[in-house]
Design a protein around this motif. Structure first.
Motif, PDB file in Angstrom:
ATOM      1  N   UNK A 126       3.756   5.394  -9.294  1.00  0.00           N
ATOM      2  CA  UNK A 126       3.907   4.406 -10.360  1.00  0.00           C
ATOM      3  C   UNK A 126       2.986   3.213 -10.145  1.00  0.00           C
ATOM      4  N   UNK A 127       3.006   2.652  -8.938  1.00  0.00           N
ATOM      5  CA  UNK A 127       2.199   1.461  -8.677  1.00  0.00           C
ATOM      6  C   UNK A 127       0.707   1.781  -8.698  1.00  0.00           C
ATOM      7  N   UNK A 128       0.342   2.973  -8.231  1.00  0.00           N
ATOM      8  CA  UNK A 128      -1.070   3.369  -8.291  1.00  0.00           C
ATOM      9  C   UNK A 128      -1.533   3.537  -9.735  1.00  0.00           C
ATOM     10  N   UNK A 129      -0.630   4.010 -10.596  1.00  0.00           N
ATOM     11  CA  UNK A 129      -0.979   4.187 -12.005  1.00  0.00           C
ATOM     12  C   UNK A 129      -1.445   2.876 -12.621  1.00  0.00           C
ATOM     13  N   UNK A 130      -0.860   1.759 -12.175  1.00  0.00           N
ATOM     14  CA  UNK A 130      -1.248   0.446 -12.703  1.00  0.00           C
ATOM     15  C   UNK A 130      -2.383  -0.193 -11.911  1.00  0.00           C
ATOM     16  N   UNK A 131      -2.948   0.564 -10.956  1.00  0.00           N
ATOM     17  CA  UNK A 131      -4.152   0.107 -10.279  1.00  0.00           C
ATOM     18  C   UNK A 131      -3.926  -0.647  -8.993  1.00  0.00           C
ATOM     19  N   UNK A 132      -2.725  -0.580  -8.433  1.00  0.00           N
ATOM     20  CA  UNK A 132      -2.452  -1.311  -7.194  1.00  0.00           C
ATOM     21  C   UNK A 132      -3.180  -0.688  -6.010  1.00  0.00           C
ATOM     22  N   UNK A 133      -3.574  -1.554  -5.093  1.00  0.00           N
ATOM     23  CA  UNK A 133      -4.026  -1.104  -3.773  1.00  0.00           C
ATOM     24  C   UNK A 133      -2.814  -1.211  -2.852  1.00  0.00           C
ATOM     25  N   UNK A 134      -2.303  -0.077  -2.393  1.00  0.00           N
ATOM     26  CA  UNK A 134      -1.067  -0.074  -1.623  1.00  0.00           C
ATOM     27  C   UNK A 134      -1.340  -0.220  -0.129  1.00  0.00           C
ATOM     28  N   UNK A 135      -0.617  -1.129   0.482  1.00  0.00           N
ATOM     29  CA  UNK A 135      -0.696  -1.388   1.922  1.00  0.00           C
ATOM     30  C   UNK A 135       0.596  -0.862   2.546  1.00  0.00           C
TER      31      UNK A 135
END
Length: 400
Positions: free
Chosen positions: A134-143
């Motif tokens: 979900x968060x990647x779909x909105x373009x987040x860089x996940x740490x």
């Protein structure tokens, strides 16, 4: 020549869930599955839900069957506030929460309202797979913040907050999916203190907190926020009835600062107008009837026995080939293959072998937003009885 549909660029950030792909293999007859992340349908209080649905239709049929407020059906919001108060979060007023279509929608609304492409978001490593997607779909860089048996390691989390200055931090403090870990009281207080110290938003996802096996877990971050001045303004709490009542109702909720809830409500209007009013009215009547404590007592007892059966079977059948922390609640055992005596040390490889032996589980690597640990795996004990659990773990041992 076929027409090429011009999909949005954001879809380049996500791929099909590894778990959904695995489920395609589960049609084989006789498979014992530890792969699912859902509750046992035999645990649903069907009679109680039927009575609640009838009460909704008898008492307020117009409201239950009509369009409703995007923020949620007021009687349900009142019941949810009381439900949270019974667990120590006494300061939540009905207007301080919105009802969502499952807690998954709450995560999607957080993505829509908070994440711009390139924003950094800290999640646990491992964490809920759908959150990563979900968060990647909105373009987040996940740490990815490391986790141990007591939940997220707060020293490392603070270092990552200082280094990356994230938009927010997403945690599942109580019996997380997939880790099963329970964040200690001391660490919970540290999380709230660092939220204030670093002016950082914390998202607490709490779908499993009621499924404890012995003593109740420490209070939620939401409940504890009353003891850490300033932390409540930097906290979002997501809850759900899916794991404790019924996933089919699709009833979740989100507590948060007023300005965030206003934006989330606006975005929800574009998505589904409102969560099903009939489902909300049914859930409200169920909570009002006071059946939830007995339902929770029953599911805790059943899941505790199944968890114990799995723990004992893993120890006796796999021995030093596997390492894990026995769960204190939730639906999962999170484990790591050691490779002892030259046995399999890769979760995906073991999963393939296990299917041939008639047992299924989910390899752990997809649950990491970064630097996956390929030796890990998630086993759910929720939907198999104790005999099937013992048989399934015996089959798993044969696949090593």
């Amino acid at each position: 020549m076929s027409f090429a549909i011009p999909f949005a660029d954001r879809l380049n950030n996500v791929e099909t869930s590894a778990i959904r792909e695995l489920f395609k293999l589960l049609g084989k007859p006789g498979i014992i599955s530890f792969a699912g992340g859902f509750p046992d349908s035999a645990m649903f209080d069907v009679e109680g839900i039927r009575e609640a649905a009838n009460a909704a239709l008898n008492e307020e049929p117009g409201a239950a069957l009509q369009y409703g407020a995007t923020e949620g059906y007021l009687p349900l919001r009142e019941q949810l506030a009381a439900f949270m108060a019974s667990k120590g979060a006494a300061e939540v007023a009905p207007e301080q929460l919105i009802v969502t279509t499952g807690s998954q929608q709450a995560l999607d609304l957080l993505g829509k309202t908070l994440i711009s492409p390139g924003d950094k978001v800290i999640v646990e490593g491992p964490t809920f797979l759908a959150t990563i997607q979900c968060f990647k779909l909105y373009g987040a860089e996940l740490i990815s913040a490391p986790v141990d048996g007591n939940g997220v390691r707060t020293g490392e989390l603070e270092r990552l907050i200082e280094q990356h200055k994230p938009k927010f931090v997403y945690l599942i403090p109580t019996f997380g999916n997939p880790s099963g870990a329970m964040l200690s009281l001391e660490r919970r207080q540290k999380v709230l203190e660092m939220a204030v110290r670093h002016d950082t938003l914390i998202v607490e996802d709490d779908p499993y907190g009621d499924l404890y096996f012995g003593d109740a877990p420490p209070p939620s971050l939401l409940a504890l926020s009353a003891t850490v001045p300033g932390s409540r303004d930097r906290l979002v709490h997501c809850g759900s009835l899916s794991k404790v009542l019924s996933p089919g109702l699709r009833v979740g909720w989100m507590v948060g600062p007023a300005d965030l809830l206003a934006k989330a409500t606006m975005c929800k209007q574009f998505s589904d107008a409102h969560t099903s009013t009939f489902a909300q009215a049914t859930a409200a009547q169920y909570l009002k009837a006071g059946r939830m404590p007995a339902t929770l007592a029953r599911v805790r007892q059943v899941y505790a026995a199944r968890a114990e059966a799995m723990v004992q079977a893993l120890r006796s059948e796999l021995g030093d080939a596997i390492d894990f922390v026995p769960p204190q609640g939730g639906l999962f055992v999170w484990a790591r293959l050691t490779g002892a005596d030259g046995r399999v040390a890769d979760g995906a490889e073991l999963a393939r072998r296990a299917i041939d032996r008639g047992v299924a589980f989910v390899p752990g690597a997809p649950f990491f937003a970064a630097d996956p640990d390929h030796a890990t795996l998630r086993l759910s004990f929720a939907t198999a009885d104790e005999d099937r659990i013992r048989e399934g773990i015996a089959r798993l041992a044969q696949a090593l």
